[in-house]
Design an enzyme around this catalytic site. Structure first.
Site, mmCIF file in Angstrom:
data_model
loop_
_atom_site.group_PDB
_atom_site.id
_atom_site.type_symbol
_atom_site.label_atom_id
_atom_site.label_comp_id
_atom_site.label_asym_id
_atom_site.label_seq_id
_atom_site.Cartn_x
_atom_site.Cartn_y
_atom_site.Cartn_z
ATOM 1 N N SER A 7 0.575 -1.181 0.261
ATOM 2 C CA SER A 7 0.032 0.120 0.191
ATOM 3 C C SER A 7 0.759 1.043 0.312
ATOM 4 O O SER A 7 2.056 1.416 0.248
ATOM 5 C CB SER A 7 -0.828 0.332 1.238
ATOM 6 O OG SER A 7 -1.698 1.408 1.054
ATOM 7 N N HIS A 8 0.439 2.447 -0.339
ATOM 8 C CA HIS A 8 1.153 3.701 -0.482
ATOM 9 C C HIS A 8 1.566 4.122 1.235
ATOM 10 O O HIS A 8 2.208 5.427 1.265
ATOM 11 C CB HIS A 8 0.254 4.760 -1.309
ATOM 12 C CG HIS A 8 -0.207 4.582 -2.670
ATOM 13 N ND1 HIS A 8 0.289 3.482 -3.161
ATOM 14 C CD2 HIS A 8 0.961 5.324 -3.379
ATOM 15 C CE1 HIS A 8 0.595 4.040 -4.466
ATOM 16 N NE2 HIS A 8 0.335 4.993 -4.654
ATOM 17 N N SER A 9 -0.086 3.762 2.435
ATOM 18 C CA SER A 9 0.324 4.028 3.642
ATOM 19 C C SER A 9 0.920 2.591 4.261
ATOM 20 O O SER A 9 0.622 1.619 4.031
ATOM 21 C CB SER A 9 -1.224 4.071 3.633
ATOM 22 O OG SER A 9 -1.183 3.867 5.525
#
Lengths: 132, 205
Positions: free
Chosen positions: A14-16
């Site tokens: 994920s980007h996070s």
């Protein structure tokens, strides 16, 4: 998390970092330790983004000779995952699939399928059934 | 393409400086249709390459280019890392294969095709490809470097009228129209800086 299990490994991208870790926690609660599992979230500085090197490490950490299914969120996560798989090199890269499935539901259902000893193709197909 | 160490080191510095000067502008473009970090990401990648400048300069030119690509992949992040990384990795590999007789425009064409494949994009999708293809076309017909640079800038400007089909901007649909693509813009900036440098260094070409 070692290559001795016969079960397909799962990687969350994920980007996070929080999202990636949170989903990995959910998957771990669902299936326990019988599925190799790793996550990569954020860029090289831990900020929002994705990082091919980090994804490569996650794939190696979740490595299984039965293969690894990778779950991604937005575009850069997919492109960087493809790059990481290439960097893994043959023959292992042929045993890694990026799933076209929703991140949370896909990873959870794939892990459940993998925990029963399903093949990589079956794990990927089950997760991808969730996509419209 | 010569394998002069000074050329590699100077090109790296030219690119680093251009991105550093324009990082805020690239971030502003990216805030409009992306997540606002293209300038920051590119600056981080260029600084990582710059930090390796000395060891890169001692490598044969194709190896140096390939290694720069790998460094960008590992440091830029986002989609730009793998896209710029693929471009340079492929240029390096193709140059190595073709050795001294390399026609750079052919090498570039193959590398651009690899970028298109990596991003599953086409011309007109509002990406850096909308600069790379025109740059290739200009090089293929041996346009002067100044013309190549101007074509890159105009091509980047033209992405404003396009609707994004790939990348974060694609989620915006029609709302992406009217904004210059940040990737196309960084690509034009780099092309212009490289052309200017080569023009000053080798004005006869």
């Amino acid at each position: 998390m070692n290559g001795k299990t016969a079960n397909v490994g799962i990687v969350i991208v994920s980007h996070s970092p929080l999202v990636a870790r949170g989903i990995a926690d959910m998957v771990r609660q669902m299936v326990g330790d019988c599925v190799p599992l790793a996550w990569s979230g954020g860029n090289v500085h831990g900020d929002l983004g994705t990082d091919a090197g980090g994804i490569l490490k996650a794939i190696e950490a979740a490595w299984s000779d039965a293969g690894v299914a990778v779950f991604v969120d937005l575009g850069g996560a997919e492109t960087n995952s493809e790059m990481a798989i290439e960097m893994l090199g043959l023959p292992r890269s042929a045993l890694v699939s990026i799933c076209n499935a929703p991140l949370v539901e896909g990873a959870v259902i794939a892990a459940a399928e993998a925990s029963g000893g399903a093949s990589l193709a079956k794990v990927v197909a089950t997760a991808e059934e969730l996509s419209p | 393409m010569q394998a002069e160490p000074v050329l590699v080191a100077e090109l790296i510095e030219v690119c680093r400086a251009t991105i550093a000067e324009n990082a805020d502008h690239l971030c502003a473009l990216d805030r409009a249709i992306g997540d606002g970090d293209h300038g920051t990401n590119m600056r981080r990648g260029c600084e990582a390459v710059s930090a390796e400048g000395e060891s890169l300069s001692s490598l044969p030119f194709p190896d140096a280019v390939e290694k720069i690509g790998l460094t960008l992949v590992m440091n830029v992040g986002g989609a730009a890392g793998p896209l710029y990384g693929t471009l340079l990795i492929e240029i390096g590999r193709e140059l190595r294969k073709s050795e001294e007789k390399a026609d750079f425009s052919l090498v570039l064409k193959q590398a651009i095709d690899a970028v298109a494949k990596r991003g599953r994009s086409h011309a007109g999708d509002k990406t850096l490809l909308d600069v790379l293809y025109p740059v290739h076309a200009a090089l293929a017909k041996r346009s002067p470097l100044g013309d190549v640079a101007r074509k890159a800038e105009r091509s980047a400007d033209r992405t404003a009228a396009m609707k994004a089909m790939r990348g974060r901007a694609a989620y915006l649909g029609d709302r992406s129209i009217g904004h210059v693509d940040p990737g196309a813009s960084s690509c034009a900036l780099l092309t212009t800086a490289i052309c200017r440098y080569l023009g000053e260094r080798r004005p006869d070409e």
